[in-house]
Design an enzyme around this catalytic site. Structure first.
Site, PDB file in Angstrom:
ATOM      1  N   GLY A  67       0.807  -1.226   0.000  1.00 50.81           N
ATOM      2  CA  GLY A  67       0.000   0.000   0.000  1.00 50.81           C
ATOM      3  C   GLY A  67       0.839   1.274   0.000  1.00 50.81           C
ATOM      4  O   GLY A  67       0.313   2.364  -0.227  1.00 50.81           O
ATOM      5  N   GLU A  68       2.153   1.159   0.274  1.00 49.90           N
ATOM      6  CA  GLU A  68       3.001   2.349   0.203  1.00 49.90           C
ATOM      7  C   GLU A  68       3.296   2.664  -1.261  1.00 49.90           C
ATOM      8  O   GLU A  68       3.040   1.849  -2.149  1.00 49.90           O
ATOM      9  CB  GLU A  68       4.298   2.112   0.987  1.00 49.90           C
TER      10      GLU A  68
ATOM     11  N   LYS B 199     -28.448  27.308   9.197  1.00 54.03           N
ATOM     12  CA  LYS B 199     -28.281  25.885   9.487  1.00 54.03           C
ATOM     13  C   LYS B 199     -27.414  25.705  10.732  1.00 54.03           C
ATOM     14  O   LYS B 199     -26.521  26.498  10.973  1.00 54.03           O
ATOM     15  CB  LYS B 199     -27.565  25.261   8.273  1.00 54.03           C
TER      16      LYS B 199
ATOM     17  N   GLY C 293     -24.554  15.527   1.078  1.00 57.81           N
ATOM     18  CA  GLY C 293     -25.758  15.967   0.369  1.00 57.81           C
ATOM     19  C   GLY C 293     -26.894  16.362   1.298  1.00 57.81           C
ATOM     20  O   GLY C 293     -27.921  16.865   0.843  1.00 57.81           O
TER      21      GLY C 293
HETATM   22  C1  R5P Z   1     -20.454  23.566   5.516  1.00 55.63           C
HETATM   23  O1  R5P Z   1     -20.587  24.561   6.186  1.00 55.63           O
HETATM   24  C2  R5P Z   1     -20.244  23.579   4.040  1.00 55.63           C
HETATM   25  O2  R5P Z   1     -20.350  24.870   3.515  1.00 55.63           O
HETATM   26  C3  R5P Z   1     -21.234  22.661   3.356  1.00 55.63           C
HETATM   27  O3  R5P Z   1     -22.532  23.184   3.523  1.00 55.63           O
HETATM   28  C4  R5P Z   1     -21.171  21.295   3.920  1.00 55.63           C
HETATM   29  O4  R5P Z   1     -19.874  20.824   4.001  1.00 55.63           O
HETATM   30  C5  R5P Z   1     -22.019  20.331   3.128  1.00 55.63           C
HETATM   31  O5  R5P Z   1     -21.985  19.109   3.787  1.00 55.63           O
HETATM   32  P1  R5P Z   1     -23.069  18.007   3.537  1.00 55.63           P
HETATM   33  O6  R5P Z   1     -23.223  17.830   2.049  1.00 55.63           O
HETATM   34  O7  R5P Z   1     -22.499  16.790   4.209  1.00 55.63           O
HETATM   35  O8  R5P Z   1     -24.348  18.434   4.196  1.00 55.63           O
END
Ligand code: R5P
Length: 301
Positions: free
Chosen positions: A37-38, A190, A224
């Protein structure tokens, strides 16, 4: 000045495209894998006295790609290259830019220390999650924001867009995207559970998107989940279509499925990471422009 571009195994088309744009000679690194693996790398030209630009992205497997980058740099240092620049289109580990929980490593800082130790004198990267960790890099560090190129492509497909940032961190990107598309924008709020890593929408804006094609913009799509939440929100407020545009399509397992389930009709991204089933724009031109700019200015590009 003799500039040579050397592409690592994770450089894709950016290596040769950048070499063409810089009118530099292009070589691909030689790499030999061992059974355990190296691996070992070999620079296939005489680097003595040359300005060498390494191109190596650091998407999965991140650690191998990072090791390859620093191995190439170290070999070039031993060969007495005049200067070593690293173009790292996707720079891994930048999201862990602080200690969210006691005892955690600040990975982004450690990556900068590694790059410093490897002899890289200049760093060029594309849309790092945050700019701040780049300050720990001892040489000149440029970050490229390819939003013009990305939105230029998105605008060809949409007639009535509206930009949505899935979190406050994406607001600047959303503002720029909306300016380029000539439309309105808003953002969600978020928060992420630091133990489970699962995000949730904290506060929702009052806007409705009736009749609009909502463009969710972000620096990256990883699992996602963030885009899935934002897409569901956009449809709940009347969007007729939702597309997403992100600079780095990390697309961890299951991400594509989540986006489809949430009604995302198209994914736009850049070639900093290879991605399937997406509309991809090339960022080589924007990276090449950073080589013509004076220090400190290209961060704002
Ligand atoms: C986080 O603050 C980034 O700007 C993205 O929103 C984040 O990394 C997306 O992550 P995921 O697709 O896992 O929700």
């Amino acid at each position: 000045m003799t500039t040579v571009v050397v592409g690592g195994s994770a450089s894709g088309e950016i290596g040769p495209n950048l070499a063409r744009a810089l009118k530099a000679e292009y070589f691909r690194i030689e790499k030999k894998d061992f059974p355990d693996g190296e691996f070992v790398v070999k620079v296939p030209f005489d680097a003595r006295g040359k300005d060498v630009v390494i191109v190596q992205s650091t998407y999965a497997p991140q650690d191998r790609h990072i090791m390859e980058l620093i191995f190439i740099a170290d070999a070039l240092k031993d060969m007495h290259a005049k200067s070593i620049t690293a173009v790292v289109p996707y720079l891994a580990y930048m999201r862990q830019d602080k200690r969210f929980l006691n005892g955690q490593v600040v990975s982004a800082h450690m990556i900068m220390r590694l790059l410093n130790a490897s002899g890289i004198g200049r760093l060029v990267t594309v849309q790092p999650h945050k700019e701040k960790p780049l300050r720990l890099f001892r040489g000149r560090a440029d970050s490229i924001m390819p939003i013009e190129t990305l939105m230029g492509r998105v605008s060809r497909d949409l007639s009535d867009p509206y930009v949505l940032a899935p979190d406050i961190g994406g607001l600047e990107l959303a503002k720029k995207a909306a300016r380029i598309l000539g439309c309105g924008y808003t953002h969600l709020d978020k928060e992420r559970d630091r133990i489970t890593g699962i995000p949730r929408i904290k506060n929702k804006p009052h806007e409705r998107f009736d009749g609009k094609q909502v463009v969710i913009v972000d620096d990256m799509i990883s699992t996602g989940t963030t885009i899935m939440l934002a897409s569901k929100f956009a449809y709940s407020r009347g969007a007729t279509e939702v597309v997403t545009a992100a600079v780095h399509l990390v697309m961890a397992d299951g991400a594509r499925h989540k986006l489809l389930q949430a009604g995302v009709t198209r994914v736009y991204g850049t070639n900093t990471i290879p991605a399937k089933n997406s509309v991809i724009v090339d960022v080589s031109g924007e990276i090449a422009r950073a080589f013509g700019k004076k220090a400190g200015r290209s961060r704002k590009s």
